[in-house]
Design an enzyme around this catalytic site. Structure first.
Site, mmCIF file in Angstrom:
data_model
loop_
_atom_site.group_PDB
_atom_site.id
_atom_site.type_symbol
_atom_site.label_atom_id
_atom_site.label_comp_id
_atom_site.label_asym_id
_atom_site.label_seq_id
_atom_site.Cartn_x
_atom_site.Cartn_y
_atom_site.Cartn_z
ATOM 1 N N ARG A 11 24.608 -86.519 79.364
ATOM 2 C CA ARG A 11 23.629 -85.423 79.523
ATOM 3 C C ARG A 11 23.915 -84.266 78.564
ATOM 4 O O ARG A 11 23.013 -83.759 77.886
ATOM 5 C CB ARG A 11 23.653 -84.908 80.977
ATOM 6 C CG ARG A 11 23.009 -85.851 81.970
ATOM 7 C CD ARG A 11 23.303 -85.398 83.377
ATOM 8 N NE ARG A 11 24.721 -85.624 83.665
ATOM 9 C CZ ARG A 11 25.183 -86.586 84.464
ATOM 10 N NH1 ARG A 11 24.352 -87.365 85.080
ATOM 11 N NH2 ARG A 11 26.474 -86.744 84.651
ATOM 12 N N LYS A 35 31.636 -97.763 74.785
ATOM 13 C CA LYS A 35 30.905 -99.029 74.657
ATOM 14 C C LYS A 35 29.403 -98.844 74.406
ATOM 15 O O LYS A 35 28.568 -99.337 75.183
ATOM 16 C CB LYS A 35 31.115 -99.870 75.921
ATOM 17 C CG LYS A 35 32.570 -100.265 76.124
ATOM 18 C CD LYS A 35 32.702 -101.233 77.273
ATOM 19 C CE LYS A 35 34.155 -101.637 77.461
ATOM 20 N NZ LYS A 35 34.444 -102.227 78.733
ATOM 21 N N THR A 97 34.307 -80.638 77.942
ATOM 22 C CA THR A 97 34.735 -81.507 79.046
ATOM 23 C C THR A 97 35.620 -80.694 79.991
ATOM 24 O O THR A 97 36.453 -79.910 79.535
ATOM 25 C CB THR A 97 35.533 -82.703 78.469
ATOM 26 O OG1 THR A 97 34.756 -83.272 77.427
ATOM 27 C CG2 THR A 97 35.828 -83.732 79.543
ATOM 28 N N ALA A 122 36.143 -74.675 76.550
ATOM 29 C CA ALA A 122 35.502 -73.724 77.464
ATOM 30 C C ALA A 122 34.887 -74.483 78.635
ATOM 31 O O ALA A 122 34.105 -75.414 78.421
ATOM 32 C CB ALA A 122 34.431 -72.918 76.736
ATOM 33 N N PRO A 123 35.242 -74.113 79.851
ATOM 34 C CA PRO A 123 34.650 -74.790 81.004
ATOM 35 C C PRO A 123 33.174 -74.454 81.177
ATOM 36 O O PRO A 123 32.468 -75.142 81.905
ATOM 37 C CB PRO A 123 35.480 -74.297 82.193
ATOM 38 C CG PRO A 123 36.131 -73.040 81.730
ATOM 39 C CD PRO A 123 36.249 -73.126 80.234
ATOM 40 N N PHE A 125 29.924 -72.990 78.585
ATOM 41 C CA PHE A 125 29.452 -72.456 77.314
ATOM 42 C C PHE A 125 28.207 -71.581 77.458
ATOM 43 O O PHE A 125 27.632 -71.164 76.464
ATOM 44 C CB PHE A 125 29.185 -73.596 76.323
ATOM 45 C CG PHE A 125 30.424 -74.081 75.617
ATOM 46 C CD1 PHE A 125 30.979 -73.345 74.577
ATOM 47 C CD2 PHE A 125 31.060 -75.243 75.997
ATOM 48 C CE1 PHE A 125 32.124 -73.775 73.923
ATOM 49 C CE2 PHE A 125 32.206 -75.686 75.348
ATOM 50 C CZ PHE A 125 32.744 -74.950 74.309
ATOM 51 N N HIS A 152 26.470 -77.934 91.862
ATOM 52 C CA HIS A 152 26.181 -78.779 90.692
ATOM 53 C C HIS A 152 25.398 -80.025 91.096
ATOM 54 O O HIS A 152 25.364 -80.389 92.272
ATOM 55 C CB HIS A 152 27.488 -79.205 90.012
ATOM 56 C CG HIS A 152 28.089 -78.121 89.158
ATOM 57 N ND1 HIS A 152 28.843 -77.097 89.686
ATOM 58 C CD2 HIS A 152 28.031 -77.900 87.816
ATOM 59 C CE1 HIS A 152 29.231 -76.290 88.708
ATOM 60 N NE2 HIS A 152 28.751 -76.754 87.554
ATOM 61 N N LYS A 156 28.320 -85.066 89.077
ATOM 62 C CA LYS A 156 29.517 -84.392 88.560
ATOM 63 C C LYS A 156 30.766 -85.053 89.135
ATOM 64 O O LYS A 156 30.829 -85.324 90.336
ATOM 65 C CB LYS A 156 29.477 -82.899 88.918
ATOM 66 C CG LYS A 156 30.620 -82.111 88.327
ATOM 67 C CD LYS A 156 30.393 -80.623 88.408
ATOM 68 C CE LYS A 156 31.597 -79.833 87.916
ATOM 69 N NZ LYS A 156 31.995 -80.147 86.534
ATOM 70 N N GLY A 162 35.104 -76.534 86.614
ATOM 71 C CA GLY A 162 35.992 -75.797 85.710
ATOM 72 C C GLY A 162 35.642 -74.308 85.722
ATOM 73 O O GLY A 162 36.524 -73.453 85.609
HETATM 74 N N1 LIG Z 1 31.622 -76.570 79.262
HETATM 75 C C1 LIG Z 1 30.360 -76.544 79.694
HETATM 76 O O1 LIG Z 1 29.595 -75.603 79.451
HETATM 77 C C2 LIG Z 1 29.864 -77.724 80.498
HETATM 78 C C3 LIG Z 1 28.548 -77.777 80.976
HETATM 79 C C4 LIG Z 1 28.115 -78.918 81.657
HETATM 80 C C5 LIG Z 1 29.004 -79.978 81.838
HETATM 81 N N2 LIG Z 1 30.286 -79.873 81.397
HETATM 82 C C6 LIG Z 1 31.265 -80.970 81.486
HETATM 83 O O2 LIG Z 1 31.030 -81.834 80.379
HETATM 84 C C7 LIG Z 1 31.439 -83.167 80.722
HETATM 85 C C8 LIG Z 1 30.281 -84.120 80.471
HETATM 86 O O3 LIG Z 1 29.219 -83.820 81.359
HETATM 87 P P1 LIG Z 1 27.877 -84.682 81.371
HETATM 88 O O4 LIG Z 1 27.058 -84.158 82.481
HETATM 89 O O5 LIG Z 1 27.313 -84.751 79.999
HETATM 90 O O6 LIG Z 1 28.486 -86.113 81.762
HETATM 91 P P2 LIG Z 1 27.841 -87.555 81.492
HETATM 92 O O7 LIG Z 1 28.512 -88.477 82.448
HETATM 93 O O8 LIG Z 1 26.356 -87.474 81.467
HETATM 94 O O9 LIG Z 1 28.326 -87.905 79.998
HETATM 95 C C9 LIG Z 1 29.626 -88.273 79.642
HETATM 96 C C10 LIG Z 1 29.518 -89.213 78.447
HETATM 97 O O10 LIG Z 1 30.841 -89.464 77.946
HETATM 98 C C11 LIG Z 1 30.921 -90.851 77.641
HETATM 99 N N3 LIG Z 1 32.328 -91.266 77.592
HETATM 100 C C12 LIG Z 1 33.136 -91.645 78.610
HETATM 101 N N4 LIG Z 1 34.350 -91.961 78.140
HETATM 102 C C13 LIG Z 1 34.309 -91.772 76.795
HETATM 103 C C14 LIG Z 1 35.260 -91.930 75.755
HETATM 104 N N5 LIG Z 1 36.509 -92.347 76.000
HETATM 105 N N6 LIG Z 1 34.883 -91.617 74.482
HETATM 106 C C15 LIG Z 1 33.628 -91.194 74.221
HETATM 107 N N7 LIG Z 1 32.669 -91.051 75.177
HETATM 108 C C16 LIG Z 1 33.017 -91.330 76.435
HETATM 109 C C17 LIG Z 1 30.118 -91.526 78.743
HETATM 110 O O11 LIG Z 1 29.768 -92.858 78.397
HETATM 111 C C18 LIG Z 1 28.916 -90.588 78.830
HETATM 112 O O12 LIG Z 1 27.906 -90.941 77.918
HETATM 113 C C19 LIG Z 1 31.913 -83.088 82.181
HETATM 114 O O13 LIG Z 1 33.309 -82.916 82.221
HETATM 115 C C20 LIG Z 1 31.197 -81.845 82.709
HETATM 116 O O14 LIG Z 1 31.859 -81.245 83.798
HETATM 117 C C21 LIG Z 1 30.719 -78.777 80.728
#
Ligand SMILES: NC(=O)c1ccc[n+]([C@@H]2O[C@H](COP(=O)([O-])OP(=O)(O)OC[C@H]3O[C@@H](n4cnc5c(N)ncnc54)[C@H](O)[C@@H]3O)[C@@H](O)[C@H]2O)c1
Length: 263
Positions: A11, A35, A97, A122-123, A125, A152, A156, A162
């Site tokens: 996402r 994959k 992440t 950054a937890p 952004f 959330h 999640k 974070g």
């Molecule tokens: N810092 C911020 O502002 C913020 C905002 C929203 C979400 N997040 C965090 O960002 C992270 C991702 O959130 P999301 O909602 O996009 O999750 P998501 O599950 O939609 O996406 C994660 C992606 O990472 C891929 N992935 C898994 N292992 C991998 C690897 N070893 N190498 C490469 N890709 C890999 C998955 O296949 C998936 O496509 C979470 O930890 C979430 O808490 C942070």
């Protein structure tokens, strides 16, 4: 700047790809996911005019595509190892992440400094969320009785968020220690009072339809104060991500928290 996106099918990663493609001065040169079935991003209808290779292995992507910076939005399980691999390859990192432990951040900072590499973790952004955390820290000095409710989407993987942990850490820096609730309180259902951080209570709500939201609720004799931030759309995080990518160029250390790079 040549930018690669790790977790591009997720996402957040998907939103980051769109951002890098339209930001001036940033060039998307590679993407990575776990994959993936595609070999090139053009196989995805939305990106049919874009020619960017898809990788399934981070080290191979770093060695072959030689990015200046990698943006990582993957999963709490792999975030630390990915960031370590990126910095070990002498490449700048912007990591959204979540799920990092304080010791992991300290170790990655040491590595970044040894390599003179700029990195930002950054937890959250979203600039509004950062302001909420700063306002919460200011209020905690005067209102030590505080509880956090973070809300959330239900996909999640980590709890609390974070952002909630970072908010609690920032408040703990200025707040007089108070254990919330009555001394003799009893939980009739386990977890009813939420998680505890330095005496503060953190409650995690997970529901479909939500994106990322947080309330910080302060209580005192005869008054209350509630701070709330809502990310209704993942686009809310993107100006912060683009800023961090550019900022890594000026850094020779790892910065934790968007607030530390905002002017
Ligand atoms: N810092 C911020 O502002 C913020 C905002 C929203 C979400 N997040 C965090 O960002 C992270 C991702 O959130 P999301 O909602 O996009 O999750 P998501 O599950 O939609 O996406 C994660 C992606 O990472 C891929 N992935 C898994 N292992 C991998 C690897 N070893 N190498 C490469 N890709 C890999 C998955 O296949 C998936 O496509 C979470 O930890 C979430 O808490 C942070």
């Amino acid at each position: 700047m040549k930018v690669a996106v790790s977790g591009f099918k997720g996402r957040m990663g998907h939103e980051v790809v769109k951002t890098i493609l339209k930001e001036e001065g940033l060039e998307l040169i590679a993407v990575l996911d776990h994959k993936p079935k595609e070999k090139n991003i053009c196989e995805i209808a939305e990106f049919s005019t874009v020619d960017v290779p898809v990788y399934s292995d981070l080290a191979t992507m770093l060695e072959e595509s030689k990015p200046d910076c990698v943006v990582d939005f993957t999963t709490p399980k792999v975030g630390y190892n990915n960031t370590k691999t990126i910095i070990e390859h002498g490449v700048r990192a912007v990591v959204g992440t979540t799920g990092f432990q304080a010791e992991q951040i300290a170790e990655l900072r040491k590595m970044a400094e040894a390599k003179k590499i700029g990195a930002v973790i950054a937890p959250n952004f979203a600039v509004g969320a950062v302001l909420m955390m700063q306002f919460a820290q200011k209020a905690a000095k005067y209102f030590p009785n505080v509880e956090i409710i973070e809300l959330h989407h239900d996909n999640k993987l980590d709890a609390p968020s974070g952002t909630a942990v970072k908010t609690a850490e920032m408040m703990a820096e200025v707040r007089d220690y108070v254990k919330q609730g009555a001394e003799e309180e009893v939980e009739l259902i386990e977890g009813a009072r939420g998680g505890e951080f330095e005496g503060m209570r953190i409650h995690s709500v997970r529901l479909p339809g939500l994106v990322a939201h947080q309330e910080v609720i302060f209580g005192a004799e005869g008054q209350g104060l509630t701070l709330r931030h809502d990310s209704y759309d993942r686009v809310s995080f993107m100006s912060g991500v683009a800023l961090a990518v550019r900022k890594t160029k000026e850094l020779e250390t790892l910065i934790y928290g968007l607030e530390n790079i905002l002017d």
